[in-house]
Design a protein around this motif. Structure first.
Motif, PDB file in Angstrom:
ATOM      1  N   ASP A 107      65.199  67.456  57.321  1.00  0.00           N
ATOM      2  CA  ASP A 107      65.496  68.244  56.120  1.00  0.00           C
ATOM      3  C   ASP A 107      66.868  67.830  55.600  1.00  0.00           C
ATOM      4  O   ASP A 107      67.891  68.367  56.019  1.00  0.00           O
ATOM      5  N   PRO A 108      66.933  66.849  54.701  1.00  0.00           N
ATOM      6  CA  PRO A 108      68.231  66.347  54.227  1.00  0.00           C
ATOM      7  C   PRO A 108      69.095  67.411  53.567  1.00  0.00           C
ATOM      8  O   PRO A 108      70.318  67.285  53.546  1.00  0.00           O
ATOM      9  N   PHE A 109      68.467  68.479  53.016  1.00  0.00           N
ATOM     10  CA  PHE A 109      69.226  69.485  52.285  1.00  0.00           C
ATOM     11  C   PHE A 109      69.655  70.657  53.160  1.00  0.00           C
ATOM     12  O   PHE A 109      70.313  71.571  52.686  1.00  0.00           O
ATOM     13  N   LEU A 110      69.310  70.632  54.426  1.00  0.00           N
ATOM     14  CA  LEU A 110      69.770  71.656  55.346  1.00  0.00           C
ATOM     15  C   LEU A 110      71.287  71.593  55.451  1.00  0.00           C
ATOM     16  O   LEU A 110      71.870  70.506  55.483  1.00  0.00           O
ATOM     17  N   GLU A 111      71.930  72.742  55.506  1.00  0.00           N
ATOM     18  CA  GLU A 111      73.388  72.782  55.569  1.00  0.00           C
ATOM     19  C   GLU A 111      73.834  72.490  56.991  1.00  0.00           C
ATOM     20  O   GLU A 111      73.641  73.288  57.904  1.00  0.00           O
ATOM     21  N   GLY A 112      74.453  71.322  57.197  1.00  0.00           N
ATOM     22  CA  GLY A 112      74.883  70.917  58.524  1.00  0.00           C
ATOM     23  C   GLY A 112      76.270  71.404  58.870  1.00  0.00           C
ATOM     24  O   GLY A 112      76.576  71.689  60.018  1.00  0.00           O
ATOM     25  N   ARG A 113      77.123  71.486  57.862  1.00  0.00           N
ATOM     26  CA  ARG A 113      78.437  72.095  57.955  1.00  0.00           C
ATOM     27  C   ARG A 113      78.594  72.978  56.733  1.00  0.00           C
ATOM     28  O   ARG A 113      77.897  72.772  55.734  1.00  0.00           O
ATOM     29  N   PRO A 114      79.493  73.956  56.775  1.00  0.00           N
ATOM     30  CA  PRO A 114      79.618  74.864  55.629  1.00  0.00           C
ATOM     31  C   PRO A 114      79.788  74.122  54.304  1.00  0.00           C
ATOM     32  O   PRO A 114      80.751  73.381  54.111  1.00  0.00           O
ATOM     33  N   GLY A 115      78.808  74.279  53.426  1.00  0.00           N
ATOM     34  CA  GLY A 115      78.865  73.657  52.106  1.00  0.00           C
ATOM     35  C   GLY A 115      78.514  72.191  52.078  1.00  0.00           C
ATOM     36  O   GLY A 115      78.601  71.557  51.015  1.00  0.00           O
ATOM     37  N   ILE A 116      78.107  71.618  53.209  1.00  0.00           N
ATOM     38  CA  ILE A 116      77.805  70.183  53.273  1.00  0.00           C
ATOM     39  C   ILE A 116      76.394  69.993  53.807  1.00  0.00           C
ATOM     40  O   ILE A 116      76.075  70.449  54.916  1.00  0.00           O
ATOM     41  N   ALA A 117      75.556  69.319  53.038  1.00  0.00           N
ATOM     42  CA  ALA A 117      74.180  69.071  53.454  1.00  0.00           C
ATOM     43  C   ALA A 117      74.136  67.981  54.519  1.00  0.00           C
ATOM     44  O   ALA A 117      75.019  67.132  54.614  1.00  0.00           O
ATOM     45  N   CYS A 118      73.075  67.996  55.298  1.00  0.00           N
ATOM     46  CA  CYS A 118      72.917  66.999  56.358  1.00  0.00           C
ATOM     47  C   CYS A 118      72.889  65.573  55.798  1.00  0.00           C
ATOM     48  O   CYS A 118      73.352  64.638  56.455  1.00  0.00           O
ATOM     49  N   ALA A 119      72.360  65.404  54.594  1.00  0.00           N
ATOM     50  CA  ALA A 119      72.329  64.066  53.980  1.00  0.00           C
ATOM     51  C   ALA A 119      73.741  63.519  53.790  1.00  0.00           C
ATOM     52  O   ALA A 119      73.991  62.326  53.981  1.00  0.00           O
ATOM     53  N   GLN A 120      74.692  64.400  53.428  1.00  0.00           N
ATOM     54  CA  GLN A 120      76.076  63.970  53.271  1.00  0.00           C
ATOM     55  C   GLN A 120      76.705  63.672  54.629  1.00  0.00           C
ATOM     56  O   GLN A 120      77.481  62.715  54.775  1.00  0.00           O
TER      57      GLN A 120
END
Length: 262
Positions: A107-120
């Motif tokens: 899920d690239p759009f899942l939030e991996g860090r606060p305000g930052i998507a996993c894709a980033q």
């Protein structure tokens, strides 16, 4: 003629930045962009500002050896080292992926860090040092939904705040840590766990667990300050996670739509 004029502009910029007194020709040194003349820019397309000119690394390298005061030469060669990555050969290519099998993010759009998507975060992992790739996979990769059984096996002794083989309940929970003079830093439990696993922090897992474990391993949605200097804000529910993902997804759609329209 072009390079002659460009050399003049660069040298003039350095001259204007120096006091006119106490500078003699004896104080000038031969100054190539790369401190080691056998090296070449490994990132020739990066650019930097020199005086009123913006130079690509390749153009700066092609100017050859400049005659500069030692201080200016150090400044010039720092550009070669830090921006142009002067070296004898290209650095190792970093193809780090958050998923250890090299596959796509679930899920690239899942939030991996606060305000930052996993894709980033996937992009940041590629920009980081190659030696840190396994840490990205052990922490951020797991919290971005990757199945990473190899790098999280007992062989690697991953530092987990809550217990061995126990993931954080909410890696997005925010820690606010007050430092001297009343200043505070904020970061997520996931970021703290990532930091704990970096090579330079090897052997400090217990220190991190004592400092952050009791804050990051609680389920309640609101955590009061403990010890008067650290507090944690915890979203802690699946609905919150879904809301975070939806928000990032909507933001991405708006950005993509704007780019398409432009």
């Amino acid at each position: 003629i072009y390079y002659f004029l460009l050399r003049f502009v660069v040298l003039s910029a350095f001259s204007s930045a120096q006091p006119t007194n106490n500078v003699t020709t004896e104080e000038l040194v031969d100054c190539p962009l790369c401190a080691d003349p056998s090296h070449t820019p490994q990132d020739p397309f990066s650019v930097f500002v020199s005086g009123e000119s913006t130079l690509s690394c390749q153009t700066a390298y092609d100017l050859g050896i400049l005659r500069l005061p030692q201080d200016n030469c150090t400044f010039w060669q720092n550009r070669g080292t830090n921006i142009c990555q002067c070296a004898a050969e290209p650095p190792p290519r970093n193809d780090c992926t958050l998923c250890e099998d090299g596959g796509l993010l679930p899920d690239p759009f899942l939030e991996g860090r606060p305000g930052i998507a996993c894709a980033q975060l996937q992009i940041e992992a590629k920009r980081d040092n190659l030696e840190n790739c396994i840490v990205w996979q052990q922490t951020q990769g797991v919290y971005c939904g990757c199945e990473n059984p190899n790098v999280t096996s007992d062989e690697y002794s991953v530092c987990r705040f809550c217990a061995d083989d126990v993931d954080l309940f909410d890696p997005l929970a925010i820690i606010v840590q007050t430092r001297n003079l009343g200043k505070s830093d904020s970061f997520s439990c996931g970021e703290a766990e990532f930091e704990a696993n970096l090579p330079e922090n090897s052997g400090r897992c217990l220190d991190y667990m004592e400092l952050y474990g009791k804050h990051c391993c609680r389920v309640p949605s609101t955590l009061p300050p403990i010890g008067g200097n650290i507090s944690t804000e915890n979203g802690g529910t699946s609905n919150a996670v879904r809301t975070r993902r939806t928000s990032l997804l909507c933001s991405s759609i708006v950005i993509n739509a704007a780019i398409t329209f432009w």
